[in-house]
Design an enzyme around this catalytic site. Sequence first.
Site, PDB file in Angstrom:
ATOM      1  N   CYS A  51       0.774  -1.239   0.024  1.00  0.00           N
ATOM      2  CA  CYS A  51       0.113   0.107   0.096  1.00  0.00           C
ATOM      3  C   CYS A  51       0.993   1.099   0.309  1.00  0.00           C
ATOM      4  O   CYS A  51       1.991   1.201   0.280  1.00  0.00           O
ATOM      5  CB  CYS A  51      -1.067  -0.004   1.202  1.00  0.00           C
ATOM      6  SG  CYS A  51      -1.794  -1.200   1.260  1.00  0.00           S
ATOM      7  N   ARG A  73       2.872   0.313  -5.538  1.00  0.00           N
ATOM      8  CA  ARG A  73       2.879  -0.088  -4.237  1.00  0.00           C
ATOM      9  C   ARG A  73       1.575  -1.069  -3.963  1.00  0.00           C
ATOM     10  O   ARG A  73       1.414  -1.748  -3.093  1.00  0.00           O
ATOM     11  CB  ARG A  73       3.018   0.610  -3.183  1.00  0.00           C
ATOM     12  CG  ARG A  73       4.366   1.621  -3.139  1.00  0.00           C
ATOM     13  CD  ARG A  73       4.397   2.511  -2.066  1.00  0.00           C
ATOM     14  NE  ARG A  73       4.409   1.656  -0.639  1.00  0.00           N
ATOM     15  CZ  ARG A  73       5.583   1.504   0.053  1.00  0.00           C
ATOM     16  NH1 ARG A  73       6.435   1.665  -0.632  1.00  0.00           N
ATOM     17  NH2 ARG A  73       5.548   0.714   1.125  1.00  0.00           N
ATOM     18  N   TRP A  86      -2.993  -2.510  -1.634  1.00  0.00           N
ATOM     19  CA  TRP A  86      -2.939  -3.920  -1.850  1.00  0.00           C
ATOM     20  C   TRP A  86      -3.215  -4.727  -0.833  1.00  0.00           C
ATOM     21  O   TRP A  86      -2.821  -4.585   0.228  1.00  0.00           O
ATOM     22  CB  TRP A  86      -1.122  -4.085  -1.949  1.00  0.00           C
ATOM     23  CG  TRP A  86      -0.891  -5.323  -2.789  1.00  0.00           C
ATOM     24  CD1 TRP A  86      -0.956  -5.751  -3.805  1.00  0.00           C
ATOM     25  CD2 TRP A  86      -0.355  -6.515  -1.780  1.00  0.00           C
ATOM     26  NE1 TRP A  86      -0.579  -7.316  -3.792  1.00  0.00           N
ATOM     27  CE2 TRP A  86      -0.196  -7.897  -2.605  1.00  0.00           C
ATOM     28  CE3 TRP A  86      -0.371  -6.577  -0.254  1.00  0.00           C
ATOM     29  CZ2 TRP A  86       0.115  -8.654  -2.067  1.00  0.00           C
ATOM     30  CZ3 TRP A  86       0.073  -8.015   0.064  1.00  0.00           C
ATOM     31  CH2 TRP A  86       0.241  -9.206  -0.918  1.00  0.00           C
ATOM     32  N   ASN A 127      -0.526   1.771   5.971  1.00  0.00           N
ATOM     33  CA  ASN A 127       0.114   0.684   4.991  1.00  0.00           C
ATOM     34  C   ASN A 127       0.706  -0.299   6.254  1.00  0.00           C
ATOM     35  O   ASN A 127       1.402   0.388   7.235  1.00  0.00           O
ATOM     36  CB  ASN A 127       1.279   1.475   4.353  1.00  0.00           C
ATOM     37  CG  ASN A 127       2.356   0.363   3.901  1.00  0.00           C
ATOM     38  OD1 ASN A 127       2.157  -0.571   3.706  1.00  0.00           O
ATOM     39  ND2 ASN A 127       3.612   0.968   3.928  1.00  0.00           N
ATOM     40  N   GLY A 128       0.691  -1.443   6.249  1.00  0.00           N
ATOM     41  CA  GLY A 128       1.176  -2.283   6.873  1.00  0.00           C
ATOM     42  C   GLY A 128       0.162  -3.418   7.488  1.00  0.00           C
ATOM     43  O   GLY A 128      -1.037  -3.614   7.004  1.00  0.00           O
ATOM     44  N   GLU A 175      15.555 -16.597 -12.478  1.00  0.00           N
ATOM     45  CA  GLU A 175      15.043 -15.278 -12.683  1.00  0.00           C
ATOM     46  C   GLU A 175      14.433 -15.149 -13.877  1.00  0.00           C
ATOM     47  O   GLU A 175      13.339 -14.200 -13.940  1.00  0.00           O
ATOM     48  CB  GLU A 175      16.421 -14.153 -12.401  1.00  0.00           C
ATOM     49  CG  GLU A 175      16.299 -12.788 -12.748  1.00  0.00           C
ATOM     50  CD  GLU A 175      15.094 -12.259 -11.752  1.00  0.00           C
ATOM     51  OE1 GLU A 175      14.670 -12.627 -10.839  1.00  0.00           O
ATOM     52  OE2 GLU A 175      14.767 -10.785 -12.058  1.00  0.00           O
ATOM     53  N   LYS A 214      10.632 -13.587 -13.925  1.00  0.00           N
ATOM     54  CA  LYS A 214      10.091 -12.423 -14.703  1.00  0.00           C
ATOM     55  C   LYS A 214       9.204 -12.842 -15.694  1.00  0.00           C
ATOM     56  O   LYS A 214       7.973 -12.246 -15.896  1.00  0.00           O
ATOM     57  CB  LYS A 214      11.588 -12.022 -15.577  1.00  0.00           C
ATOM     58  CG  LYS A 214      11.656 -10.690 -15.872  1.00  0.00           C
ATOM     59  CD  LYS A 214      12.075  -9.781 -14.368  1.00  0.00           C
ATOM     60  CE  LYS A 214      11.813 -10.171 -13.250  1.00  0.00           C
ATOM     61  NZ  LYS A 214      12.534  -9.447 -12.264  1.00  0.00           N
ATOM     62  N   GLU A 257       5.686 -13.586 -13.884  1.00  0.00           N
ATOM     63  CA  GLU A 257       4.925 -12.442 -13.198  1.00  0.00           C
ATOM     64  C   GLU A 257       4.537 -11.631 -14.130  1.00  0.00           C
ATOM     65  O   GLU A 257       3.335 -10.832 -13.679  1.00  0.00           O
ATOM     66  CB  GLU A 257       6.060 -11.806 -12.024  1.00  0.00           C
ATOM     67  CG  GLU A 257       6.972 -10.942 -12.561  1.00  0.00           C
ATOM     68  CD  GLU A 257       7.756 -10.138 -11.549  1.00  0.00           C
ATOM     69  OE1 GLU A 257       7.095 -10.092 -10.606  1.00  0.00           O
ATOM     70  OE2 GLU A 257       9.178  -9.957 -11.750  1.00  0.00           O
ATOM     71  N   HIS A 316      15.852 -35.407 -13.555  1.00  0.00           N
ATOM     72  CA  HIS A 316      15.297 -36.057 -12.043  1.00  0.00           C
ATOM     73  C   HIS A 316      13.764 -35.924 -11.879  1.00  0.00           C
ATOM     74  O   HIS A 316      13.445 -35.881 -10.695  1.00  0.00           O
ATOM     75  CB  HIS A 316      16.360 -35.506 -11.146  1.00  0.00           C
ATOM     76  CG  HIS A 316      17.515 -35.960 -11.176  1.00  0.00           C
ATOM     77  ND1 HIS A 316      18.155 -37.130 -10.906  1.00  0.00           N
ATOM     78  CD2 HIS A 316      18.790 -35.288 -11.497  1.00  0.00           C
ATOM     79  CE1 HIS A 316      19.237 -36.979 -11.023  1.00  0.00           C
ATOM     80  NE2 HIS A 316      19.939 -36.035 -11.445  1.00  0.00           N
TER      81      HIS A 316
END
Length: 605
Positions: free
Chosen positions: A2, A27, A74, A100-101, A479, A483, A486, A502
């Site tokens: 947030c 955010r 968020w 926020n939190g 990575e 990327k 997402e 495997h």
Amino acid sequence: MCGITVRVGDGSAVPDLLSGLENLEYRGYDSAGIALQNGTGIDVVKSEGKIDRLQEALAGKDLHGAVGIGHTRWSTHGPPTDENAHPHTDCTGKVAVVHNGIIENYRELREELAADGHVFTSETDTEVIPHLIESHLANGADFGSAFREAVDRLAGSYAVAAIAAGTDAVYATRNGSPLVLGQDTDRYFLASDVPAFLDQTDEVVYLQDGDVVRVTETGYTVTDTTGTVVDREVETVDWNAEDVGKAGYDHYMRKEIHEQPTALRQTIRGRIDSFSGDVDLEGFPPGTFTGIDRVHLVAMGTSMHAAMYAAALLTENGVDAEAYLSGEYAVSPPPADSNTLVIAVTQSGETADTLGAIRAIQGTNVRTLALTNVVGSSITRECDDSLYIRAGPEIGVAATKSFSSQVVTLSMLTQRLVQDITGTSVENAGSLLESVSQIPGDVQQILDNSTAAAVAEKYLDSDAFFFLGRNTCYPVALEGALKFKEITYEHAEGFAASELKHGPLALVTENTPVFVLFTGEDDQKIISNAKEVQARGAPVIAVASEASSAAIDQADDVLSIPKTTPKMSGVLGNVQLQLVAYHAAKELGREIDKPRNLAKSVTVE
Ligand code: M6R
């Protein structure tokens, strides 16, 4: 998570609040809202969805008020709805709060307040705060005391700002979530992050946990947990407003991918002494790490991949090093003592899991070092020392330039650590540092010549996308997959090339392209892995330089990188994978800078 904004000054607060929210939308973007002190009461306008929905809700409303608070959300407690959007108010509508939190004890507080007759209209943890303030005001406290007493009841992490009818003061505080004050000649701002108001002022005060700030049109006062007035330094940030704009690019992610040569030059500048062939890390002269015999790196997401890259470099040079997901480290820290160095790798410096990992070892003699992009961020206050990656502001949710700058900074730090810990230099130190110096130019070459857009288009209809690498390129494979997934929402996975047979090989078909990273060192083994997938019909896209000509000959497609030392080829290969992900997401029409369900800064555990 947030973003919160506050604006106090002359004239209407609405434009400043909205522009602050737009700058903080990275955010969170589940809902947005503002509340204004209108002289007699509080006006609140909020809406589920992104800030343009809030702007629609504001259209035609004749709002007045020079003092206001804003929020972009968020979701944690309760789905993204109008009711759960901030600001939240008390029963009387005379107190409005943004947060926020996470308030960990909100259930108990909510039950207690409900038993006292307070009526809740949202499912959020935040809503207990305005009701707590309301009950203290009802008991005769003034706004400042009511705010402080309400905050004293909260457990968890929070940055909170509140306004109340009948006073033009804003009260705000922080505990574990970021809060920065900005001062202009005629206005004051508070925000979760500096870019919120960077187009207005670059003079900032980084508030500390426990600080309570009172802001009015004529000034501000900061008090600490005991209520004593404290002097917090006013600093000038060296990012400018253009740094946080899109500069003509369609997306922040594209801009940040293309900024990498500049960002890397900043990362390296003054840190390699080409005369002595040594690194010159400010504040970390030779001998800094004498006595250390073990290195733990803690990080999440992309930063975890940079941490793994560094752990591989350190291990190969005789240092006992391991990378850990911060979230796991926090719940079960492995053995560490005064000879252990814990490096927290975090772009934002605000990731709750990573802060949690460092807090989990606080009170021990373990040495801690923050490796971050954000000066003044929470992690820099939690750790003994800080080393900055100097990548400049990164707004796109998908981390790009920060990874390159993290790996390059960690590569230079590796040199110092290896010297201090083992008494010898990194293997081929001279050529490694030379290749680090050349990285900005190498990345530019990739950006100028990449065929990633064509490769992305060619394989767009595939069922899944796999990424393989070994050694330092194993984290790059992870990575590349992170990327890709997402921002495209397609199934993508990264594997250590040796692991493929495997189990994961069962997933490989002619419709699962496999991106294989080559370094020019020990290519033969990974060529065998590539052959294994080709034998199952999967196309292989080699990410390789001319040093890997055998691999290139056998690949179905090639994403070419300039020749460099094997240890730096992962940084270059990663840039090609960033571009593949970007172009695939663009073709698919995804919201590249704000992928669904994600936010830039994950400030909840
Ligand atoms: O700010 P940090 O580097 O601590 O953030 C860690 C992760 O949340 C972050 O890298 C995340 O995985 C990115 N969205 C990846 O692109």
